[in-house]
Design an enzyme around this catalytic site. Structure first.
Site, PDB file in Angstrom:
ATOM      1  N   CYS A 127      36.932  46.809  44.391  1.00 53.67           N
ATOM      2  CA  CYS A 127      37.473  45.677  43.641  1.00 53.67           C
ATOM      3  C   CYS A 127      38.159  46.066  42.339  1.00 53.67           C
ATOM      4  CB  CYS A 127      36.376  44.644  43.410  1.00 53.67           C
ATOM      5  SG  CYS A 127      35.873  43.823  44.944  1.00 53.67           S
ATOM      6  N   LYS A 129      38.557  46.340  38.759  1.00 53.14           N
ATOM      7  CA  LYS A 129      38.583  47.363  37.721  1.00 53.14           C
ATOM      8  C   LYS A 129      37.971  48.672  38.189  1.00 53.14           C
ATOM      9  CE  LYS A 129      40.087  43.880  35.625  1.00 53.14           C
ATOM     10  NZ  LYS A 129      39.954  43.062  36.829  1.00 53.14           N
ATOM     11  N   SER A 463      44.522  36.643  36.781  1.00 55.69           N
ATOM     12  CA  SER A 463      44.016  37.107  38.065  1.00 55.69           C
ATOM     13  C   SER A 463      45.191  37.454  38.960  1.00 55.69           C
ATOM     14  CB  SER A 463      43.178  36.014  38.719  1.00 55.69           C
ATOM     15  OG  SER A 463      43.063  36.219  40.101  1.00 55.69           O
TER      16      SER A 463
END
Length: 547
Positions: A127, A129, A463
């Site tokens: 995912c 980071k 996002s």
């Protein structure tokens, strides 16, 4: 054996007493010390988590990687790093910590591997980071290293009887079905082209994973096969002396920039690719993204920019097929972790569904996925995901409605302070100002829920699932004295994507006098990591790296 010298000190340090002492530690682990003297020692940095859909299955992948390492004649140990989920952090103070954890995770991997003396490294992540953090660490270490993606999930809409082949909410009337387009039906990264899947895809463009492995869905048995192959390949890389920086070169990073445009990738790529490049020893300015956005089309129509999901991309041939369609824009001489050039990947790739992966001359959009805007409101630059903006909104002008926090902006939307045609200005949300540069999904989703046609500009970020005329990463940020700090309610703001312009209709001398009078907002920050982060973090234009 090439590369074996890193772990040799663990068994043959030159100090007999230290060797005996360490032999006792290995005995407690049941380690084959005699074997370790001749076999490479591989570390697995695994971000398995029981609190993250994208990472809940990674323990199993780690076991398969171990099988591969042992099959190839290596020894292997596994350690874990945090795996923050953006979704779990959104809408509360936790979001300030998510981007900051990118650098913390990179530091954890780097320092642990340097202190414990491994010969090779496998990085398992899924995912937002965590992917770039792992890549940053591998670039700093410059060991033989290989990345393994956790893969995308399936959204639950695919399991409904009224599924139309699209995962876009707007394609459905039923509320239950619309909800199913954002519900994870399996483990794996959220199926849209958010930051998670963006970097899984870009790993293939950079050549740092087994070709074809990244887009394999998290739940599919092929993912286990690729995990085993990854374990086998890392041992071979150690034997060959193939280190990470021989693969992750500047041309390889430029291939990733090009492919981020082609796949409609996340705006967060303008943070993470420069940070990865910096870890590899060179800089990647925002101007490079602008250069590529002008010449690379958006090939894929993957949600939130279109109907398809990453599962559709995988079934259509995966990222190798995308590279094949875009090969004229790539440096195919770049080396991959297979020890062969990217040209070999392209040669073997096949497109099995041209609706999902069309030819380059029939792209989803003629322009690149991202655009870099500059002007008196963003002298150092800002970022917009133009692939997610309707053509009629690529030029947007309206009065500013200003907020100094996400919470106040949400309250403003609820109270009716934000109206159709407004430009919502959100500031003090950059790397230093928030601190931590939180995502603004709460505000963008609120605008969508209230069906307000407004633009949004911020020194924060978005996002990967954000769409519409939303401009982020404005630099300098408000806390660094950027012009966004001086915007007042009612000022006219122009967003012109085709002209790459973000302009505040205020005379230069007026803007300068306002800035001179501004007292920056200093947001309260708990004692600990975020205070240190605020002190050392750089501009978003440089990747928000720690200096």
């Amino acid at each position: 054996m090439a590369g074996k010298d890193k772990s040799k000190v663990l068994t043959e340090s030159g100090n007999p007493l230290m060797d005996v002492f360490r032999g006792g530690l290995f005995q407690a682990l049941g380690t084959d010390v005699a074997g370790l003297k001749r076999q490479p020692l591989i570390a697995i940095a695994n971000s398995h988590s029981e609190f993250t859909a994208g990472h809940t299955h990674l323990r199993t992948l780690g076991e398969k990687v171990k099988e591969g390492v042992l099959m190839a004649g290596g020894q292997v140990v596994e350690f874990n790093v945090p795996a923050p989920c953006d979704g779990m952090a959104m809408g509360h103070d936790g979001m300030r910590y998510v981007l900051a954890q990118r650098d913390l995770i990179a530091d954890i991997v780097e320092t642990h591997v340097r202190s414990q003396r491994f010969d090779g490294l496998v990085l398992i992540a899924s995912c937002d980071k965590i992917n770039p953090a792992m890549m940053m660490a591998a670039a700093r270490l410059d060991l033989p290293a290989i990345y393994l993606a956790g893969g995308p999930n399936l959204y639950d809409v695919r399991h409904r009887s009224d599924f139309k082949g699209s995962i876009e909410p707007d394609d459905y009337e039923s509320r239950d079905t619309r909800v199913a387009t954002v519900q994870c039906g399996t483990c794996g990264a959220c199926e849209i082209m958010g930051t998670a899947n963006t970097f899984q895809c870009l790993a293939e463009a950079m050549g740092i994973c087994i070709p074809g492995s990244s887009n394999v869905p998290a739940y599919h048995s092929d993912k286990l096969k690729y995990a085993r192959l990854t374990g086998q390949r890392i041992v071979a890389m150690v034997n060959e002396g193939l280190t990470f920086r021989r693969v992750l070169t500047r041309p390889a990073i430029l291939n990733a920039v090009a492919m981020n445009m082609a796949i409609g990738g996340s705006t967060n790529a303008t943070l993470h690719l420069p940070a990865i490049a910096h870890s590899a020893g060179f800089e990647l300015p925002l101007s490079v993204f602008d250069e590529y956005s002008r010449k690379i089309p958006t090939l894929l129509a993957v949600a939130p920019n279109g109907p398809w999901g990453l599962t559709d991309v995988w079934a259509a041939g995966g990222m190798p097929a995308v590279l094949k369609m875009m090969q004229q824009d790539l440096d195919l001489t770049c080396l991959t972790v297979m020890g062969t050039p990217l040209a070999n990947v392209v040669e073997q790739a096949r497109v099995t569904n041209s609706k999902v992966i069309p030819p380059r001359d029939k792209p989803f959009r003629a322009d690149g996925g991202l655009a870099i805007l500059k002007g008196n409101l963003a002298p150092e630059g800002s970022v917009i995901k133009q692939a997610g903006v309707k053509p009629e909104l690529l030029r947007f002008e309206g009065p500013a409605v200003c907020f100094d926090s996400e919470e106040s902006a949400i309250e403003g939307i609820k109270s009716g302070a934000v109206k159709h045609g407004d430009v919502v200005v959100m500031r003090y949300l950059g790397p230093r100002g928030a601190p931590g540069m939180p995502e603004m999904l709460g505000v963008t989703s609120m605008l969508k829920a209230f069906r307000i046609s407004a633009a949004l500009v911020t020194d924060g970020r978005f996002s990967g699932g954000t769409s519409g005329p939303c401009v982020g990463h404005i630099t300098p940020e408000a806390s660094a004295g950027g012009p966004i700090a001086a915007v007042m309610n009612g000022d006219r703001v122009l967003i012109d994507v085709s002209q790459r312009q973000l302009h505040l209709d205020v005379p230069a001398e007026t803007l300068a006098s306002r800035l001179a009078a501004v007292t920056p907002v200093e947001k309260e920050t708990p004692t600990g990591f975020l205070q240190r982060y605020r002190k050392y973090v750089s501009s978003a234009a440089r990747g928000a790296i720690l200096e």
